[in-house]
Design a protein around this motif. Structure first.
Motif, short mmCIF file in Angstrom:
data_model
loop_
_atom_site.label_atom_id
_atom_site.label_comp_id
_atom_site.label_asym_id
_atom_site.label_seq_id
_atom_site.Cartn_x
_atom_site.Cartn_y
_atom_site.Cartn_z
N LEU A 126 -44.62 -17.73 60.64
CA LEU A 126 -44.75 -16.95 61.03
C LEU A 126 -44.01 -17.40 62.60
O LEU A 126 -43.41 -17.32 64.25
N ASP A 127 -44.70 -18.62 62.71
CA ASP A 127 -43.73 -19.74 63.67
C ASP A 127 -43.00 -19.95 63.66
O ASP A 127 -42.28 -20.30 65.12
N GLN A 128 -42.16 -20.49 63.11
CA GLN A 128 -40.49 -20.05 62.79
C GLN A 128 -40.46 -18.96 62.68
O GLN A 128 -38.77 -18.82 63.82
N VAL A 129 -40.40 -17.56 62.60
CA VAL A 129 -39.36 -16.50 62.74
C VAL A 129 -40.21 -16.26 64.12
O VAL A 129 -38.98 -16.50 65.46
N ARG A 130 -41.19 -17.07 64.82
CA ARG A 130 -41.60 -16.77 66.21
C ARG A 130 -40.22 -17.63 67.43
O ARG A 130 -39.31 -17.55 68.17
N ASP A 131 -40.33 -19.29 66.88
CA ASP A 131 -39.68 -20.47 67.61
C ASP A 131 -38.38 -19.30 68.08
O ASP A 131 -37.28 -19.44 68.24
N LYS A 132 -37.87 -19.25 66.14
CA LYS A 132 -36.32 -18.99 66.35
C LYS A 132 -35.66 -17.67 66.45
O LYS A 132 -34.45 -16.93 66.92
N LEU A 133 -36.42 -16.40 66.20
CA LEU A 133 -35.94 -14.93 66.39
C LEU A 133 -36.60 -14.51 67.35
O LEU A 133 -36.21 -14.03 68.64
N ILE A 134 -38.17 -14.66 68.07
CA ILE A 134 -38.72 -14.27 68.50
C ILE A 134 -38.90 -14.32 70.29
O ILE A 134 -38.25 -13.57 70.59
N GLU A 135 -39.31 -15.51 70.18
CA GLU A 135 -39.02 -15.55 71.45
C GLU A 135 -37.02 -15.76 71.68
O GLU A 135 -36.92 -15.36 73.38
N PRO A 136 -36.31 -16.02 71.30
CA PRO A 136 -34.46 -16.11 71.79
C PRO A 136 -34.92 -14.80 71.81
O PRO A 136 -33.73 -13.94 73.02
N LEU A 137 -35.33 -13.82 71.10
CA LEU A 137 -34.91 -12.68 71.23
C LEU A 137 -35.40 -12.17 72.72
O LEU A 137 -35.06 -11.57 73.81
N CYS A 138 -36.71 -12.55 73.30
CA CYS A 138 -36.98 -11.96 74.40
C CYS A 138 -36.09 -12.48 75.16
O CYS A 138 -36.08 -12.22 76.43
N ARG A 139 -35.88 -13.36 75.59
CA ARG A 139 -34.81 -14.42 76.33
C ARG A 139 -33.82 -13.67 76.73
O ARG A 139 -33.16 -13.53 78.05
N GLU A 140 -33.14 -13.43 75.55
CA GLU A 140 -32.08 -12.88 75.80
C GLU A 140 -31.80 -10.77 76.26
O GLU A 140 -31.19 -10.68 77.32
N MET A 141 -33.54 -10.24 76.11
CA MET A 141 -33.78 -9.09 77.01
C MET A 141 -33.75 -9.20 77.91
O MET A 141 -32.88 -8.72 78.98
N ARG A 142 -34.37 -10.30 78.16
CA ARG A 142 -34.25 -11.24 79.85
C ARG A 142 -33.06 -10.68 80.38
O ARG A 142 -32.55 -10.57 81.40
N HIS A 143 -31.92 -11.63 80.12
CA HIS A 143 -30.34 -11.66 80.35
C HIS A 143 -29.96 -10.50 80.65
O HIS A 143 -29.61 -9.90 81.34
N GLU A 144 -30.10 -9.86 79.24
CA GLU A 144 -29.38 -8.15 79.81
C GLU A 144 -29.91 -7.40 80.77
O GLU A 144 -29.47 -6.38 81.22
N ALA A 145 -30.74 -7.77 80.88
CA ALA A 145 -31.80 -6.75 81.79
C ALA A 145 -31.38 -7.44 83.20
O ALA A 145 -32.28 -7.29 84.13
N GLU A 146 -31.37 -8.61 83.09
CA GLU A 146 -30.54 -9.24 84.77
C GLU A 146 -31.57 -9.58 85.44
O GLU A 146 -32.11 -9.25 86.65
N LEU A 147 -32.94 -10.01 84.54
CA LEU A 147 -34.44 -10.39 84.99
C LEU A 147 -34.50 -11.31 84.96
O LEU A 147 -33.70 -12.71 84.15
N PRO A 148 -35.88 -11.93 85.71
CA PRO A 148 -35.37 -14.24 85.32
C PRO A 148 -36.20 -14.69 83.70
O PRO A 148 -36.96 -13.87 83.15
N SER A 149 -35.29 -15.77 84.13
CA SER A 149 -34.88 -16.49 82.82
C SER A 149 -37.05 -16.80 82.33
O SER A 149 -37.49 -17.08 83.17
N PRO A 150 -37.24 -17.10 81.44
CA PRO A 150 -38.46 -17.60 81.61
C PRO A 150 -38.64 -18.97 81.55
O PRO A 150 -40.04 -19.01 81.64
#
Length: 217
Positions: A126-150
């Motif tokens: 689950l740590d691997q999932v968080r680091d390689k999928l979950i957090e990158p996904l949240c980052r991409e959603m921020r970018h998509e919505a034109e919101l501040p980066s993490p």
């Protein structure tokens, strides 16, 4: 003559046999299953099993490597973060493939039973999932919505929870099938596409509220 020593295999084939049987055994019994019973199931002596794996923990580690590490695709994160490709297409490519990988009885049962037993391999995965999928996904959603980066505004627990819920949709489909023994009907790719549509419809609308709440706090 030993339990099944008349059936001699090369060391390489014997090791593969032990690992394959261990995966099936632990998927049935959980990690509380005894190596004595595993050896009996394979048709070898327990001392012979320990010639290949010095301890039960060593065998469990090999099972983890085969079931989780070996089936993980390193290019998933690269695809997810490739902004030249529309986000929906990225999610579709990653999660259709991920859903196929985890639609496996042993994968699902070992993940769940390991978590219930408190085995560290569950946490590591689950740590691997968080680091390689979950957090990158949240980052991409921020970018998509034109919101501040993490880097400017750290990811909130609410964002991470939403991303985990989306990701967990695919695991729960496997739980229904391989834990609850409930028939899972319908096309798997269509199920992935529907989950992505729900996620993409809701997350961009929710993000600004989450971030405004974080700023106010």
């Amino acid at each position: 003559m030993g339990v099944n020593e008349k059936k001699r295999l090369s060391p390489e084939l014997r090791e593969k046999q032990i690992v394959s049987e261990a995966i099936a055994f632990f998927a049935d019994q959980g990690f509380g299953g005894q190596t004595r019973e595993l050896a009996k199931r394979i048709g070898i002596t327990q001392p012979l099993l320990y010639r290949y794996f010095a301890s039960k923990d060593a065998l469990i580690e090999r099972v983890y490597q085969d079931v989780f590490v070996g089936r993980w695709k390193e290019d998933w994160q690269a695809i997810l973060t490739e902004r030249a490709i529309p986000l929906r297409e990225r999610l579709t490519r990653v999660y259709r493939e991920y859903a196929r990988v985890i639609d496996n009885r042993e994968w699902v049962r070992i993940l769940i039973l390991a978590g219930m037993k408190g085995e560290s391999l569950n946490r590591r995965y689950l740590d691997q999932v968080r680091d390689k999928l979950i957090e990158p996904l949240c980052r991409e959603m921020r970018h998509e919505a034109e919101l501040p980066s993490p880097e400017d505004v750290p990811l909130s627990s609410q964002e991470l929870d939403i991303a985990w819920s989306f990701h967990g949709t695919f695991i729960y489909r496997g739980i229904r099938k391989w834990i609850y023994n409930v028939p899972v009907e319908g096309d798997a790719d269509a199920a992935v596409d529907n989950a992505i549509s729900v996620f993409l419809d809701g997350f961009p609308k929710t993000l600004p509220r989450i971030l405004s709440g974080s700023a106010a706090g």
